[in-house]
Design an enzyme around this catalytic site. Structure first.
Site, PDB file in Angstrom:
ATOM      1  N   ARG A   1      58.135   9.572  91.671  1.00 13.09           N
ATOM      2  CA  ARG A   1      59.147   9.114  92.555  1.00 13.09           C
ATOM      3  C   ARG A   1      60.329  10.094  92.548  1.00 13.09           C
ATOM      4  O   ARG A   1      60.464  10.666  91.437  1.00 13.09           O
ATOM      5  CB  ARG A   1      59.738   7.660  91.871  1.00 13.09           C
ATOM      6  N   ALA A   2      61.372   9.956  93.326  1.00 17.63           N
ATOM      7  CA  ALA A   2      62.626  10.806  93.386  1.00 17.63           C
ATOM      8  C   ALA A   2      62.259  12.247  93.091  1.00 17.63           C
ATOM      9  O   ALA A   2      62.912  12.945  92.930  1.00 17.63           O
ATOM     10  CB  ALA A   2      63.490  10.355  92.313  1.00 17.63           C
ATOM     11  N   ARG A   3      60.904  12.798  93.713  1.00 16.19           N
ATOM     12  CA  ARG A   3      60.361  13.941  93.610  1.00 16.19           C
ATOM     13  C   ARG A   3      60.265  14.770  92.166  1.00 16.19           C
ATOM     14  O   ARG A   3      60.266  15.654  92.257  1.00 16.19           O
ATOM     15  CB  ARG A   3      61.312  14.962  94.710  1.00 16.19           C
ATOM     16  N   LEU A   4      60.285  13.713  91.292  1.00 18.32           N
ATOM     17  CA  LEU A   4      60.294  14.365  89.991  1.00 18.32           C
ATOM     18  C   LEU A   4      58.849  14.308  89.525  1.00 18.32           C
ATOM     19  O   LEU A   4      58.085  13.502  88.687  1.00 18.32           O
ATOM     20  CB  LEU A   4      60.922  13.393  88.790  1.00 18.32           C
ATOM     21  N   HIS A   5      57.950  15.208  90.318  1.00 18.06           N
ATOM     22  CA  HIS A   5      56.507  15.579  90.488  1.00 18.06           C
ATOM     23  C   HIS A   5      55.950  15.798  88.995  1.00 18.06           C
ATOM     24  O   HIS A   5      56.677  16.679  88.301  1.00 18.06           O
ATOM     25  CB  HIS A   5      55.950  16.138  91.211  1.00 18.06           C
TER      26      HIS A   5
END
Length: 211
Positions: A188-192
């Protein structure tokens, strides 16, 4: 460093427990992708570089993976083959949109032709029309019109009528011998989550990367 030394180091890395972990995790993900309904789970982007440094990318299919590396097949007279001759290193990228919250795998390393016997075995497993196509297509060369290609297909269908189709000498496999494998898990939130396995100085290690 001599090429013999480099080959010995590469072979030694096959048994490295960190490298074997990376391959095991990749195989698990590939198996999950196949079961997930992914339309083409073995599709991967192959990026190569020409002698002048110009980069090209295209989709190829992964046909085998083991401790020696990742195998794909192509025409040895194609544009990609010409680039691999000029610069024998490449990168692969596989994207599985239907797996978890999207999984991406990046692989980099040196590329070499596989043994002719391996190419023969795989070619024999292909459908006959694909075998004929490998003979008929002058891959990456200019095609004046579709009729010319159809004429060549008919020519080779007649040539091999009633018998097996042998592998063309200009067609076969390449193996990318990885020195880097990165597993990328969407969050989520591009916090890969990014887990990189890499070989440095002959030994494999792993580390997490910032998203």
């Amino acid at each position: 460093m001599t090429s013999a030394t480099s080959d010995n180091e590469s072979k030694a890395s096959y048994t490295d427990p960190v490298y074997r972990e990376a391959l095991a995790r990749f195989r698990e993900l590939l198996s999950e992708a196949r079961a997930s309904g992914e339309p083409e789970p073995t599709a991967m982007t192959l990026a190569t570089a020409a002698a002048d440094g110009r980069i090209s990318a295209r989709i190829v299919l992964l046909k085998a993976v083991d401790e020696r590396g990742f195998v794909f097949y192509t025409n040895y007279e194609s544009a990609k083959a010409e680039q691999l001759t000029a610069h024998a290193n490449a990168a692969l990228c596989i994207l599985w949109k239907m797996l978890h919250d999207v999984v991406q795998v990046r692989v980099e390393g040196a590329v070499e032709k596989i043994a002719a016997a391996e190419s023969d075995t795989y070619f024999a497993s292909r459908q006959r029309d694909s075998q004929i196509g490998a003979w008929a297509s002058r891959q990456s060369q200019t095609l004046r019109n579709r009729t010319d290609l159809e004429a060549r297909i008919a020519e080779f269908e007649q040539r091999f009528a009633g018998g097996d189709v042998p592998r063309p000498p200009h067609w076969g496999g390449y193996r990318l011998r990885p020195d880097m494998i990165e597993l990328w898990f969407g969050q989520r939130a591009r916090l890969h989550e990014r887990l990189r396995y890499e070989r440095v100085g002959g030994a494999w290690g792993k580390r997490l990367l910032q998203p």
